[in-house]
Design a protein around this motif. Structure first.
Motif, PDB file in Angstrom:
ATOM      1  N   ASP A   1       1.148  -1.340   0.337  1.00  0.00           N
ATOM      2  CA  ASP A   1       0.246   0.001  -0.047  1.00  0.00           C
ATOM      3  C   ASP A   1       1.145   1.370  -0.276  1.00  0.00           C
ATOM      4  N   VAL A   2       1.983   1.477  -0.442  1.00  0.00           N
ATOM      5  CA  VAL A   2       3.022   2.207  -0.111  1.00  0.00           C
ATOM      6  C   VAL A   2       3.965   2.488  -1.627  1.00  0.00           C
ATOM      7  N   VAL A   3       4.415   3.701  -2.348  1.00  0.00           N
ATOM      8  CA  VAL A   3       4.560   3.254  -3.468  1.00  0.00           C
ATOM      9  C   VAL A   3       6.211   3.734  -3.756  1.00  0.00           C
ATOM     10  N   THR A   4       6.646   3.537  -4.285  1.00  0.00           N
ATOM     11  CA  THR A   4       8.168   4.687  -4.127  1.00  0.00           C
ATOM     12  C   THR A   4       8.596   4.805  -5.442  1.00  0.00           C
ATOM     13  N   ILE A   5       8.201   6.688  -4.900  1.00  0.00           N
ATOM     14  CA  ILE A   5       8.205   7.454  -6.679  1.00  0.00           C
ATOM     15  C   ILE A   5       9.843   7.977  -7.339  1.00  0.00           C
ATOM     16  N   GLY A   6      10.095   8.306  -8.291  1.00  0.00           N
ATOM     17  CA  GLY A   6      11.179   9.424  -9.068  1.00  0.00           C
ATOM     18  C   GLY A   6      10.637   9.705 -10.571  1.00  0.00           C
ATOM     19  N   ILE A   7      12.072  10.053 -10.490  1.00  0.00           N
ATOM     20  CA  ILE A   7      11.455  10.424 -12.447  1.00  0.00           C
ATOM     21  C   ILE A   7      12.851   9.679 -13.265  1.00  0.00           C
ATOM     22  N   THR A   8      12.201   9.524 -14.206  1.00  0.00           N
ATOM     23  CA  THR A   8      12.786   8.531 -14.947  1.00  0.00           C
ATOM     24  C   THR A   8      14.022   9.453 -15.448  1.00  0.00           C
ATOM     25  N   ASP A   9      14.935   8.086 -16.039  1.00  0.00           N
ATOM     26  CA  ASP A   9      16.440   8.282 -16.539  1.00  0.00           C
ATOM     27  C   ASP A   9      15.453   9.847 -17.299  1.00  0.00           C
ATOM     28  N   PHE A  10      15.310   8.968 -18.741  1.00  0.00           N
ATOM     29  CA  PHE A  10      14.589   9.687 -19.735  1.00  0.00           C
ATOM     30  C   PHE A  10      14.608  11.556 -19.242  1.00  0.00           C
ATOM     31  N   ALA A  11      13.833  11.925 -18.249  1.00  0.00           N
ATOM     32  CA  ALA A  11      13.590  12.963 -18.008  1.00  0.00           C
ATOM     33  C   ALA A  11      14.327  13.873 -17.158  1.00  0.00           C
ATOM     34  N   ALA A  12      15.714  12.414 -16.907  1.00  0.00           N
ATOM     35  CA  ALA A  12      16.296  13.389 -15.746  1.00  0.00           C
ATOM     36  C   ALA A  12      17.387  13.694 -16.776  1.00  0.00           C
ATOM     37  N   ASP A  13      17.731  12.774 -17.750  1.00  0.00           N
ATOM     38  CA  ASP A  13      18.305  13.425 -19.332  1.00  0.00           C
ATOM     39  C   ASP A  13      18.164  14.960 -19.651  1.00  0.00           C
ATOM     40  N   LYS A  14      16.460  14.472 -20.306  1.00  0.00           N
ATOM     41  CA  LYS A  14      16.141  16.171 -20.836  1.00  0.00           C
ATOM     42  C   LYS A  14      16.126  16.730 -19.576  1.00  0.00           C
ATOM     43  N   LEU A  15      16.255  16.954 -18.130  1.00  0.00           N
ATOM     44  CA  LEU A  15      16.078  18.773 -17.552  1.00  0.00           C
ATOM     45  C   LEU A  15      18.307  18.634 -17.636  1.00  0.00           C
ATOM     46  N   GLY A  16      18.441  17.599 -17.927  1.00  0.00           N
ATOM     47  CA  GLY A  16      20.108  18.297 -17.741  1.00  0.00           C
ATOM     48  C   GLY A  16      20.611  17.921 -16.283  1.00  0.00           C
ATOM     49  N   ASP A  17      21.323  18.396 -15.121  1.00  0.00           N
ATOM     50  CA  ASP A  17      22.231  18.418 -14.066  1.00  0.00           C
ATOM     51  C   ASP A  17      21.429  19.332 -13.254  1.00  0.00           C
ATOM     52  N   VAL A  18      20.316  18.089 -11.859  1.00  0.00           N
ATOM     53  CA  VAL A  18      19.764  18.599 -11.266  1.00  0.00           C
ATOM     54  C   VAL A  18      20.342  19.101  -9.908  1.00  0.00           C
ATOM     55  N   VAL A  19      19.527  20.514  -9.703  1.00  0.00           N
ATOM     56  CA  VAL A  19      20.564  21.704  -8.470  1.00  0.00           C
ATOM     57  C   VAL A  19      19.497  21.753  -7.438  1.00  0.00           C
ATOM     58  N   TYR A  20      18.139  21.294  -7.450  1.00  0.00           N
ATOM     59  CA  TYR A  20      16.917  21.758  -6.517  1.00  0.00           C
ATOM     60  C   TYR A  20      16.332  21.156  -6.896  1.00  0.00           C
ATOM     61  N   VAL A  21      15.756  20.084  -5.891  1.00  0.00           N
ATOM     62  CA  VAL A  21      14.391  18.825  -5.675  1.00  0.00           C
ATOM     63  C   VAL A  21      14.162  20.020  -4.623  1.00  0.00           C
ATOM     64  N   ASP A  22      11.944  20.162  -4.666  1.00  0.00           N
ATOM     65  CA  ASP A  22      11.537  20.770  -3.193  1.00  0.00           C
ATOM     66  C   ASP A  22      10.350  19.942  -3.500  1.00  0.00           C
ATOM     67  N   LEU A  23      10.530  19.174  -2.335  1.00  0.00           N
ATOM     68  CA  LEU A  23       8.914  18.131  -2.606  1.00  0.00           C
ATOM     69  C   LEU A  23       8.373  17.789  -1.237  1.00  0.00           C
ATOM     70  N   PRO A  24       7.073  17.535  -1.453  1.00  0.00           N
ATOM     71  CA  PRO A  24       6.236  17.613  -0.131  1.00  0.00           C
ATOM     72  C   PRO A  24       6.003  17.004   1.344  1.00  0.00           C
ATOM     73  N   ALA A  25       6.096  17.318   2.663  1.00  0.00           N
ATOM     74  CA  ALA A  25       7.134  16.704   3.204  1.00  0.00           C
ATOM     75  C   ALA A  25       5.759  16.416   3.946  1.00  0.00           C
ATOM     76  N   VAL A  26       6.460  14.697   4.645  1.00  0.00           N
ATOM     77  CA  VAL A  26       5.536  14.072   5.179  1.00  0.00           C
ATOM     78  C   VAL A  26       4.316  14.270   5.800  1.00  0.00           C
ATOM     79  N   GLY A  27       3.212  13.458   5.561  1.00  0.00           N
ATOM     80  CA  GLY A  27       1.747  14.005   6.222  1.00  0.00           C
ATOM     81  C   GLY A  27       0.065  14.576   5.140  1.00  0.00           C
ATOM     82  N   THR A  28       1.347  15.375   3.532  1.00  0.00           N
ATOM     83  CA  THR A  28       0.848  15.989   2.476  1.00  0.00           C
ATOM     84  C   THR A  28       0.112  15.007   1.966  1.00  0.00           C
TER      85      THR A  28
END
Length: 127
Positions: free
Chosen positions: A21-48
């Motif tokens: 009942d818990v899933v793990t989420i990320g972005i794909t290698d395709f998306a990471a490649d298209k974005l370029g060097d990731v420098v900042y990630v803003d994620l929702p808080a636990v409980g959101t």
């Protein structure tokens, strides 16, 4: 190495590893490649509470700022602090150490996700 065919995907380039009942989420290698060097990630808080297909965070790279869409409806139960501290993990290990968050899903919340073949068709086989 993660078995990419065991994951589910969204048209917005997120991957989903389904569990009980818990899933793990990320972005794909395709998306990471298209974005370029990731420098900042803003994620929702636990409980959101997040809703499928709605924006739940942001990923900033040297090229652009991209929105992170919730692939499922549910409650955030964990975020990857390692990625918050070192966003380059998204590029280096998109399917391993670069995961973003874990969501406890609502019933039926994984309906409508794509399999690997459908995701590759969406990206023109570049995934």
């Amino acid at each position: 190495m993660t078995d990419l065919t065991a994951l589910s995907y969204t048209a917005e380039h997120e991957w989903v590893a389904t569990g009980a009942d818990v899933v793990t989420i990320g972005i794909t290698d395709f998306a990471a490649d298209k974005l370029g060097d990731v420098v900042y990630v803003d994620l929702p808080a636990v409980g959101t509470e997040v809703t499928a297909a709605e924006v739940c965070g942001e990923i900033e790279s040297t090229k652009s700022v991209g929105e992170l869409y919730a692939p499922v409806t549910g409650t955030v139960v964990e975020i990857n602090d390692a990625v918050v501290d070192d966003p380059s993990l998204v590029n280096a290990e998109p399917f391993e150490g670069g995961w973003l968050l874990r969501i406890q899903v609502a019933a039926g919340a994984t309906d409508g996700l794509l399999d690997r073949a459908a995701y590759e068709a969406l990206t023109g086989g570049e995934a």
